[in-house]
Scaffold this active site. Structure first.
Site, PDB file in Angstrom:
ATOM      1  N   ASP A 139       0.519  -1.659  -0.129  1.00  0.00           N
ATOM      2  CA  ASP A 139      -0.054  -0.126   0.121  1.00  0.00           C
ATOM      3  C   ASP A 139       0.720   1.416  -0.098  1.00  0.00           C
ATOM      4  O   ASP A 139       0.497   2.219   0.181  1.00  0.00           O
ATOM      5  CB  ASP A 139      -1.118   0.152   1.452  1.00  0.00           C
ATOM      6  CG  ASP A 139      -0.374  -0.194   2.838  1.00  0.00           C
ATOM      7  OD1 ASP A 139       0.591  -0.323   2.307  1.00  0.00           O
ATOM      8  OD2 ASP A 139      -1.046  -0.173   3.194  1.00  0.00           O
ATOM      9  N   GLU A 189       9.490  -3.541  10.855  1.00  0.00           N
ATOM     10  CA  GLU A 189      10.050  -2.087  10.537  1.00  0.00           C
ATOM     11  C   GLU A 189      10.354  -0.784  11.176  1.00  0.00           C
ATOM     12  O   GLU A 189       9.373  -0.633  12.091  1.00  0.00           O
ATOM     13  CB  GLU A 189       8.151  -1.468   9.474  1.00  0.00           C
ATOM     14  CG  GLU A 189       8.965  -0.276   8.909  1.00  0.00           C
ATOM     15  CD  GLU A 189       8.179   0.380   7.949  1.00  0.00           C
ATOM     16  OE1 GLU A 189       8.024   1.147   7.523  1.00  0.00           O
ATOM     17  OE2 GLU A 189       6.520  -0.299   7.631  1.00  0.00           O
TER      18      GLU A 189
END
Length: 265
Positions: free
Chosen positions: A46, A182
Site C-alpha cells: 500500500d 519496520e
C-alpha cells in the site's frame, strides 16, 4: 530461480540461516526485472499510495487500487512469491478480512500482509485456518500513522520493546507465517528473530532478520523524499542498469553486507 518461491522456501532460509531479498512492486515491467534478478518475495504494498499516487500516507489506498496493481504484478512475475498488503480498514472486522483476503488471493497473491499487534490475532488465526498465509507487520505500522504521531522508530523504551516482542510471539502462535518488523532497533529485531520459529523480514530493523525488504524505487534512487531515510540505500550508485541495481541489492542482502550499521537504528 527455477521454481515458484513458496512459504516453505522462507522456512528453509530460517532453518539454514541464509538470507532472502524482498522488494515492493506495482507494475509488470519492474516486477519482471526484479524477479529475473533473484528477488524471492515481491510485495504489492500500500506504499503505492505514496510512491505511485503521490499521497502523504498509505491511508487513501483502496482495495480496488491494490487489486489493480496486484494483477499488474502477477502478469510480470516469473517465479517470485507475491505478497499483497491489506489496505487501511480492509480488515476492520473478521468478515471484511476474510472477504478481502480472498479477493487478493484470487487476484494472484500467494500471501497477505496485515498491520497490527494483539488486535489482529483473531484475524490472523481465521485466515491461517482458511489456508491463507499471513505476514504480520509490527513496529512502525504506516496505516496507524495518525495514532503514532509520525514515522518514528518503535520499540525504543522497555515497555514498547516488551509489547512488540510479546505480540510477535502471540502472532506466531496464532498462525502468522512471517513477521515483518519496520523501524525498530536492531537489537530488538535480533531478539525477535532468534526467538521465533517463523521467518522475519526487516526494513530499518538491522541485519539480523531472515529477509530484508525495500521499496523498489528507493533501490534505484527514484524516490521523492526530502530527506533519504536512514535505512535506504541507492543501489543505482553502483550499477549501470536497473537490473544490475536489483541484482546488487539481492547480492548484498544475501552476503549480509546490507543493511550495514549505518542503515540501522
Amino acid at each position: 530461480m527455477n521454481k515458484n518461491v513458496t512459504i516453505e522456501d522462507f522456512r528453509v532460509h530460517k532453518k539454514e540461516n541464509t538470507k532472502f531479498a524482498c522488494l515492493t512492486a506495482y507494475d509488470a515491467s519492474l516486477t519482471r526485472i526484479m524477479s529475473e534478478a533473484g528477488v524471492e518475495m515481491i510485495l504489492v504494498g500500500d506504499s503505492l499510495g505514496m510512491v505511485i499516487q503521490g499521497h502523504d500516507s498509505t491511508i487513501p489506498v483502496s482495495m480496488e487500487d491494490l487489486l489493480y496493481h496486484l494483477r499488474c504484478v502477477k502478469r510480470g512475475n516469473i517465479s517470485s512469491h507475491i505478497m499483497a498488503d491489506m489496505p487501511f480498514m480492509s480488515y476492520a472486522t473478521e468478515k471484511l478480512a476474510y472477504d478481502n483476503a480472498m479477493r487478493l488471493m484470487q487476484a494472484g497473491a500467494n500471501s497477505v500482509k496485515v498491520e497490527g499487534g494483539e488486535w489482529i490475532l483473531k484475524t490472523t488465526e481465521l485466515l491461517s485456518e482458511r489456508g491463507i498465509p499471513v505476514c504480520a507487520h509490527l513496529g512502525l505500522t504506516p496505516q496507524s500513522i495518525n495514532r503514532l504521531g509520525g514515522y518514528l522508530v518503535q520499540g525504543r523504551d522497555l515497555d514498547d520493546k516488551n509489547r512488540i516482542l510479546s505480540e510477535a510471539k502471540q502472532l506466531e502462535n496464532a498462525g502468522a507465517e512471517i513477521i515483518l518488523l519496520e523501524c525498530v532497533p536492531a537489537v530488538l529485531a535480533e531478539e525477535i528473530s532468534s526467538t521465533l520459529k517463523v521467518p522475519t523480514i526487516g526494513i530499518g530493523a538491522g541485519s539480523s532478520t531472515d529477509g530484508q525488504i525495500m521499496v523498489c524505487y528507493d533501490v534505484i534512487g527514484a524516490y521523492s523524499w526530502e530527506k533519504q531515510p536512514k535505512f535506504v540505500k541507492n543501489f543505482m550508485n553502483e550499477a549501470n542498469s536497473i537490473s544490475e541495481a536489483f541484482g546488487k541489492y539481492v547480492e548484498e542482502v544475501k552476503n549480509k553486507s546490507f543493511p550495514s550499521a549505518e542503515n540501522s537504528f
